[in-house]
Design an enzyme around this catalytic site. Structure first.
Site, short mmCIF file in Angstrom:
data_model
loop_
_atom_site.label_atom_id
_atom_site.label_comp_id
_atom_site.label_asym_id
_atom_site.label_seq_id
_atom_site.Cartn_x
_atom_site.Cartn_y
_atom_site.Cartn_z
N LYS A 189 -11.93 -0.73 -0.07
CA LYS A 189 -12.50 -1.10 0.77
C LYS A 189 -12.23 -1.07 2.21
O LYS A 189 -11.20 -0.29 2.61
CB LYS A 189 -13.90 -2.11 0.82
CG LYS A 189 -14.41 -1.87 -0.48
CD LYS A 189 -15.18 -2.83 -0.81
CE LYS A 189 -16.22 -3.26 -2.04
NZ LYS A 189 -17.21 -4.00 -2.67
N GLU A 202 -22.74 -0.37 0.25
CA GLU A 202 -22.93 -1.10 1.76
C GLU A 202 -23.10 -0.04 2.30
O GLU A 202 -23.19 -0.04 3.23
CB GLU A 202 -21.27 -1.57 1.38
CG GLU A 202 -21.00 -2.84 0.88
CD GLU A 202 -19.87 -3.22 -0.23
OE1 GLU A 202 -18.01 -2.44 0.37
OE2 GLU A 202 -19.30 -3.55 -0.78
N GLU A 247 -24.15 -0.60 -9.93
CA GLU A 247 -23.54 -1.03 -9.53
C GLU A 247 -24.31 -2.01 -8.78
O GLU A 247 -24.93 -1.88 -7.87
CB GLU A 247 -22.24 -0.33 -8.13
CG GLU A 247 -20.61 0.11 -8.62
CD GLU A 247 -19.84 -0.13 -7.45
OE1 GLU A 247 -18.60 -0.57 -7.80
OE2 GLU A 247 -20.20 -0.09 -6.41
N GLY A 284 -18.92 -8.12 -5.36
CA GLY A 284 -17.76 -9.03 -5.09
C GLY A 284 -18.33 -10.65 -5.18
O GLY A 284 -18.42 -11.13 -4.53
N SER A 300 -17.79 -7.05 -9.80
CA SER A 300 -17.03 -8.08 -10.55
C SER A 300 -16.56 -7.35 -11.46
O SER A 300 -15.73 -8.76 -12.37
CB SER A 300 -17.99 -9.17 -11.03
OG SER A 300 -18.62 -9.89 -9.33
N ASN A 329 -11.35 0.57 -5.54
CA ASN A 329 -12.19 0.78 -4.17
C ASN A 329 -11.73 -0.20 -3.55
O ASN A 329 -12.09 -1.26 -4.01
CB ASN A 329 -13.75 0.83 -4.42
CG ASN A 329 -14.79 0.76 -3.35
OD1 ASN A 329 -14.22 1.12 -2.00
ND2 ASN A 329 -15.60 0.76 -3.67
N HIS A 358 -22.39 4.58 -2.11
CA HIS A 358 -22.36 2.94 -1.71
C HIS A 358 -23.25 1.70 -1.39
O HIS A 358 -23.61 2.20 -0.59
CB HIS A 358 -20.73 2.29 -2.37
CG HIS A 358 -20.26 1.14 -1.87
ND1 HIS A 358 -20.81 -0.27 -1.46
CD2 HIS A 358 -19.64 1.07 -3.64
CE1 HIS A 358 -19.74 -0.99 -2.18
NE2 HIS A 358 -19.08 -0.18 -3.48
P1 PGA Z 1 -16.35 -5.76 -7.11
O1 PGA Z 1 -16.42 -4.60 -5.93
O2 PGA Z 1 -15.95 -5.53 -7.88
O3 PGA Z 1 -15.70 -6.60 -5.65
O4 PGA Z 1 -17.58 -7.16 -6.78
C1 PGA Z 1 -17.50 -3.33 -6.79
C2 PGA Z 1 -17.22 -2.22 -5.88
O5 PGA Z 1 -17.99 -2.25 -4.37
O6 PGA Z 1 -17.24 -0.88 -5.69
#
Ligand code: PGA
Length: 253
Positions: free
Chosen positions: A14, A102, A170, A176, A214, A12, A100
């Site tokens: 983003k 976000e 997640e 992140g 992560s 992803n 997601h």
């Molecule tokens: P990350 O993000 O691997 O940077 O923690 C995962 C995601 O949001 O899909």
């Protein structure tokens, strides 16, 4: 129980990248793939929408598939700034991430909205990656299983099957942050997702459940070998071809 399908390693991106970056990344991954005699995983790239065409051209017939990061629930219409699932299909996508954290956080997308988007993805002939996950407050209150169960029940369209839906767990606090969930916590949540899927999806025992939050080359092998983990949704580490490919190579085949 492990599903019979290959683990899905999804990147992803983003809101990151440029056309040059997308071309370089995709070409680097295609090169790494071509060096392997056998590929025990399926690789998915979810770039920002304006980069889908350059990724599609660069991956060619390598087998790497492409996904969108979100879509609108409607097929078309007066929704400035939005993208319909059918448009993502037309652009060459096979998958779309929906719900997601976000999106849930930035746009207040509740389960019913996520479910409608997932249904639109299915109507377009694509597979939604339905994201769920608890906040740190919910985990500390001991509510993680309950919250995630409710999100799965509320976000998956009726009539879904293992070939038409994927779930991604997640935990919000792991995204992140460099702090992934422990293997024990992942096992517990994936097991509870499997239990609820077995109730609400006809072949729920075969639905792929990805872990995200992560995932890095150094924790991927441990995470990907947890029972009921059928792949990974990778954010930060998917922006580096070497790291992303190392994660994919850590998948048990
Ligand atoms: P990350 O993000 O691997 O940077 O923690 C995962 C995601 O949001 O899909």
């Amino acid at each position: 129980m492990k599903t019979p399908t290959r683990p899905l390693i999804a990147g992803n991106w983003k809101m990151n990248g440029s056309r040059a970056f997308a071309k370089d990344m995709a070409e680097a991954l295609v090169n790494r793939l071509s060096e392997r005699e056998e590929v025990g995983f399926e690789m998915l790239l979810c770039p920002p929408a304006p980069l889908i065409d350059v990724v599609r051209e660069s991956v060619g017939a390598s087998g790497i598939v492409i996904g969108g990061q979100d879509c609108h629930a409607a097929k078309q219409g007066a929704h400035t700034g939005d993208i319909a699932a059918v448009m993502l299909a037309d652009a060459g996508c096979n998958y779309v991430i929906v719900g997601h954290s976000e999106r849930r956080g930035d746009y207040g997308e509740v389960d019913a909205v996520v479910r409608d988007k997932a249904a639109a993805v299915q109507m377009a002939g694509l597979i939604p990656l339905v994201c769920v996950g608890e906040t740190v407050e919910q985990r500390e209150a001991g509510e993680a299983v309950e919250i995630v169960t409710k999100q799965v029940e509320g976000s998956i369209p009726n009539g879904s099957s293992a070939s038409t839906v994927i779930v991604a767990y997640e935990p919000v606090w792991a995204i992140g942050t460099g702090r992934s969930a422990t293997v024990k916590d992942i096992a517990e949540i994936h097991n509870s997702i499997r239990t609820v899927l077995s109730k609400i999806v006809v072949d729920g025992e075969s639905v792929r459940i990805l872990y995200g939050g992560s995932v890095k080359p150094d924790n991927a092998a441990a995470i990907l070998s947890v029972d009921n983990v059928n792949g990974a949704l990778v954010g930060g580490a998917s922006l580096n071809a070497h790291e992303f490919f190392s994660i994919a190579e850590a998948a048990p085949s």
